[in-house]
Design an enzyme around this catalytic site. Structure first.
Site, PDB file in Angstrom:
ATOM      1  N   ASN A 165      26.037   8.733  44.491  1.00 48.06           N
ATOM      2  CA  ASN A 165      25.312   9.724  43.691  1.00 48.06           C
ATOM      3  C   ASN A 165      24.142   9.102  42.932  1.00 48.06           C
ATOM      4  OD1 ASN A 165      27.111  11.490  44.749  1.00 48.06           O
ATOM      5  ND2 ASN A 165      27.917  12.231  42.791  1.00 48.06           N
ATOM      6  N   GLU A 166      24.218   7.778  42.691  1.00 46.75           N
ATOM      7  CA  GLU A 166      23.073   7.125  42.038  1.00 46.75           C
ATOM      8  C   GLU A 166      21.879   7.102  42.994  1.00 46.75           C
ATOM      9  OE1 GLU A 166      26.262   6.110  41.668  1.00 46.75           O
ATOM     10  OE2 GLU A 166      26.203   6.871  39.619  1.00 46.75           O
TER      11      GLU A 166
ATOM     12  N   GLU B 126      24.488  15.138  56.725  1.00 45.06           N
ATOM     13  CA  GLU B 126      25.731  14.786  56.078  1.00 45.06           C
ATOM     14  C   GLU B 126      25.735  15.256  54.628  1.00 45.06           C
ATOM     15  OE1 GLU B 126      26.613  10.611  55.783  1.00 45.06           O
ATOM     16  OE2 GLU B 126      28.734  11.024  55.476  1.00 45.06           O
TER      17      GLU B 126
ATOM     18  N   SER C  82      35.961   4.766  57.588  1.00 51.65           N
ATOM     19  CA  SER C  82      37.045   5.728  57.362  1.00 51.65           C
ATOM     20  C   SER C  82      37.865   5.973  58.617  1.00 51.65           C
ATOM     21  CB  SER C  82      36.465   7.059  56.874  1.00 51.65           C
ATOM     22  OG  SER C  82      35.854   6.868  55.630  1.00 51.65           O
TER      23      SER C  82
ATOM     24  N   SER D  38      28.577   0.471  56.624  1.00 53.20           N
ATOM     25  CA  SER D  38      28.631  -0.494  55.525  1.00 53.20           C
ATOM     26  C   SER D  38      29.074  -1.870  55.998  1.00 53.20           C
ATOM     27  CB  SER D  38      29.617  -0.012  54.459  1.00 53.20           C
ATOM     28  OG  SER D  38      29.154   1.164  53.863  1.00 53.20           O
TER      29      SER D  38
END
Lengths: 392, 346
Positions: A373-374, A247, A160, A128
């Protein structure tokens, strides 16, 4: 159709269970999202690796046991049922390693995989960017050719545990032509780099509960040798996407996590709940049913792969399901705990050493990472149901 | 482990699907709802010929079963085509009679099971009270008990379990219209005693499990059909110059409907395997399958209705046949609450 395990699989389960019973720390390790906890979890990876339990599905040459998918699922069930620590190496093991198996060179695998398996080198993701989240292909960080390798520039974020990790992997724009052609996924290159390299600045970002779980990475002329490019330069999108299904699909969140959590939730409910509270009972039942459904769905997928099939867009079904199940399960646990439900996992009196609280906070990220999730629902609608593409 | 349907089971499903597509089941359902059961009986005879009812009957009584997994595969296809009639009740009655037979009442079993297997006997079954303990969805109200027998007005045999007694009922009360007009409900009245005692309770518990599983499988098929029809509509219906299926708000509802169905299906398969293996966990597995499949079907029905807009709210659209059945099956043979309680029962 059957749900039977072979004698060899049963023996594998017995062996894993016995090892875990003898090695899982009796008191949970400090949170993975803190410096102290990160170090403790790294040490745990070393313990796993010493007896070849850290990467059971890998070939033996890299420290694994060449376990089948089903054996891996069995191991995961036992692992979480035993209350074993979270896996600090998961980004490397679940994302980078499958990419190296599919697109890496023999030299890269031999150099990178064993220290990943032992916890000696812990990997962070660098996907990202501030302006590129769900629309990852629009990313702007660059990789520019230099003598013997590449120079990286730009900014990565939401990485992360990069505050504590050793190395990172991600996509960089090595050719600007794709952008002007309206095909932004062209001209991306998949590269690996050390987080302590010259030109890398790591700034930790606290997650919702303040723990420095994320970091943003500022890159200024960071040199990466050619040996640390995975696949062909310019082909990074294809390389990254070919294992993205890993993933979301089978490997990131094994059903064992949820069947174990649902069992702990049921035990908590039996010990503490008001039997007249049928609303709460229904939510506990739904967590149990959801975990079982996810387990069975995964067994079906494992059977499909064993029969020569592949998983494509189906992995998006998984991702939405487990991420929503995880939140519902932990919310139910916190509700069940009454006044103790709001205690931070750092609180001395937090039930179950704070694992419900920590698990709840962690679950909230589930619908976002690994593709929101979108995005998954778009994939399901377009690729599984055949609905027309539209604007996001 | 190979947790996948085999080729033969898939072929069986495909052949039923093809046969029922050709049978124009919506017209059959509308006739059934109006009291004309002849087209429905013709479909029933063809299903029997394909071996559907024989799957619930043991070989010693001219059946092929009991084969719970194949039965679930078949019932899913019947649900997909909203086949009317007491399909679930007939296979559950077969389970009741089969179990009564193995517990010592072979004469009763032999009297009825061959007719059920051949399709000659359309049966209904009603558990009025008690004795469903250990059944698919617990005991007490909501566990499959009902004062009504489905399609008792046209069935050839109506079996009623009341306490530890099973009766054959000839007289039924007036039909109470169901929200699903294809389900004709009436109260069984009186009747002759066929068997009495603890074996009846055990057989009734078994029958309730089979009924819950069959209902779950039927719900799965209903949900699949609702989703398929709605996806088709969303691809064709145009608003604002684009197919409504290209809008995220529409896509995501359909994606959620698929997710619910995809995760309910393996629960149904596992429940069928548990029933076939006669394992102790079968009651909980069936309860999990029942509540999940019925909720998936109901939520697919809500999505289907909504995405069809006002058209979805009309009786004349065939979609209404699926929508109303989905709601009715949710409460039949185990309410959601009873199923959830059963999942957690120690």
């Amino acid at each position: 159709m059957d749900l039977d395990f072979t004698a060899a699989e049963d023996a594998f389960r017995t062996e894993a269970r016995a090892w875990l019973a003898g090695h899982v720390p009796s008191v949970p390790l400090p949170s993975l999202e803190t410096a102290e906890g990160f170090a403790a979890h790294r040490e745990w990876e070393r313990t796993l690796f010493a007896d070849r339990w850290s990467v059971v599905s890998w070939p033996e040459a890299y420290g694994g046991r060449a376990a089948s998918i089903l054996e891996w699922l069995v191991f995961e069930e036992e692992y979480y049922a035993a209350g074993a620590p979270g896996r600090v190496s998961q980004n490397g093991i679940n994302l980078l390693a499958p990419t190296l198996f599919e697109h890496g060179t023999e030299e890269q695998r031999a150099r990178i995989l064993p220290p990943m398996a032992s916890g000696e080198v812990i990997w962070a993701q660098a996907w990202s960017e501030p302006e590129s989240g769900s629309d990852l292909a629009s990313l702007r960080s660059t990789a520019v050719r230099t003598d013997g390798g590449w120079l990286l520039n730009g900014q990565k974020t939401w990485s992360s545990r990069a505050a504590f990790a050793d190395r990172a992997f991600g996509l960089f724009r090595s050719d600007q032509d794709g952008i002007s052609a309206g095909k932004p996924y062209r001209g991306l290159t998949y590269l690996m780099f050390p987080l302590d390299a010259d030109g890398v600045t790591v700034r930790p970002i606290g997650r919702l509960d303040g723990k420095p779980a994320f970091a943003e990475l500022f890159l200024s002329d960071v040199f990466v040798p050619d040996a640390d490019v995975i696949g062909e330069p310019g082909q990074g999108w294809r390389v990254a996407m070919s294992t993205a299904g890993n993933e979301r699909g089978l490997t990131l969140r094994s059903p064992g996590r949820f069947t174990a959590a649902a069992e702990r939730l049921t035990a908590l409910w039996r010990e503490q709940a008001d039997p007249g509270d049928t609303a709460l009972r229904d939510r506990v039942a739904d967590a149990v049913i959801g975990a079982r459904a996810y387990q069975l769905f995964t067994y079906a997928n494992a059977s499909r792969i064993a029969a020569g099939g592949t998983l494509g867009a189906e992995s998006s079904l998984n991702k939405v399901f487990w991420s929503e199940l995880d939140i519902a399960l932990h919310e139910t646990a916190l509700d069940l705990l009454g006044p103790y439900g709001e205690l931070s996992d750092d609180a001395e009196e937090a039930p179950a050493h704070g694992s419900w609280s920590d698990g709840y906070t962690f679950s909230l990220a589930g619908p976002i990472y690994a593709g929101t999730n979108e995005i998954q629902r778009d994939i399901i609608a377009e690729r599984l149901l055949g609905l027309p593409k539209g604007r996001r | 482990m190979r947790f996948l349907l085999d080729d033969e089971q898939r072929d069986f499903a495909r052949s039923l699907d093809a046969m029922l597509t050709a049978a124009d089941t919506p017209a059959v359902v509308r006739a059934w709802a109006a009291g004309d059961t002849a087209p429905g009986r013709a479909v029933w005879a063809r299903l029997a010929e394909a071996g559907v009812f024989a799957l619930a009957v043991p070989e010693r009584h001219d059946g092929l079963g009991p084969l719970p997994l194949e039965l679930a595969v078949a019932l899913r296809e019947l649900g997909r085509h909203v086949v009317p009639g007491p399909v679930v009740e007939t296979v559950a009655a077969a389970a009741l009679l089969d179990r009564l037979g193995t517990l010592g009442d072979e004469a009763t079993a032999a009297n009825w099971l061959p007719g059920i297997a051949s399709g000659k006997t359309v049966a209904s079954l009603c558990l009025i009270s008690g004795n469903a303990s250990g059944s698919g969805c617990g005991s007490g109200s909501g566990s499959g008990e009902s004062p009504y027998a489905l399609d008792a007005d046209s069935a050839d045999a109506v079996f009623v379990v009341d306490g530890d007694t099973v009766r054959l009922t000839e007289v039924t009360g007036p039909v109470q219209p169901s929200a699903d007009p294809a389900r004709r409900l009436s109260r069984p009245l009186g009747g002759t005693v066929l068997a009495r005692g603890p074996r009846v309770s055990a057989a009734a518990a078994h029958a309730a499990e089979v009924a819950a599983l069959a209902t779950a499988a039927q719900a799965l098929g209903l949900g699949r059909a609702l989703l398929a029809r709605t996806v088709e509509y969303a691809r064709q219906r145009t608003q604002f110059g684009a197919a409504i299926g290209s809008f995220q708000a529409v896509k995501h509802r359909l994606a959620d409907a698929l997710i619910a169905l995809e995760f309910a299906e393996p629960l149904v398969h596992a429940a069928a395997l548990a029933l076939a293996a006669n394992v102790e966990s079968s009651g909980a597995e069936i309860a999990a399958a029942k509540v999940s499949a019925c909720e998936a079907a109901c939520s697919a029905a809500r999505t289907a209705l909504h995405l069809h807009g006002a058209l979805g709210y009309t009786e004349e659209l065939d979609l209404s046949l699926w929508i109303r059945k989905a709601r009715a099956l949710r409460g039949a043979w185990g309410t959601p609450a009873a199923c959830r309680a059963r999942v957690l029962a120690p």
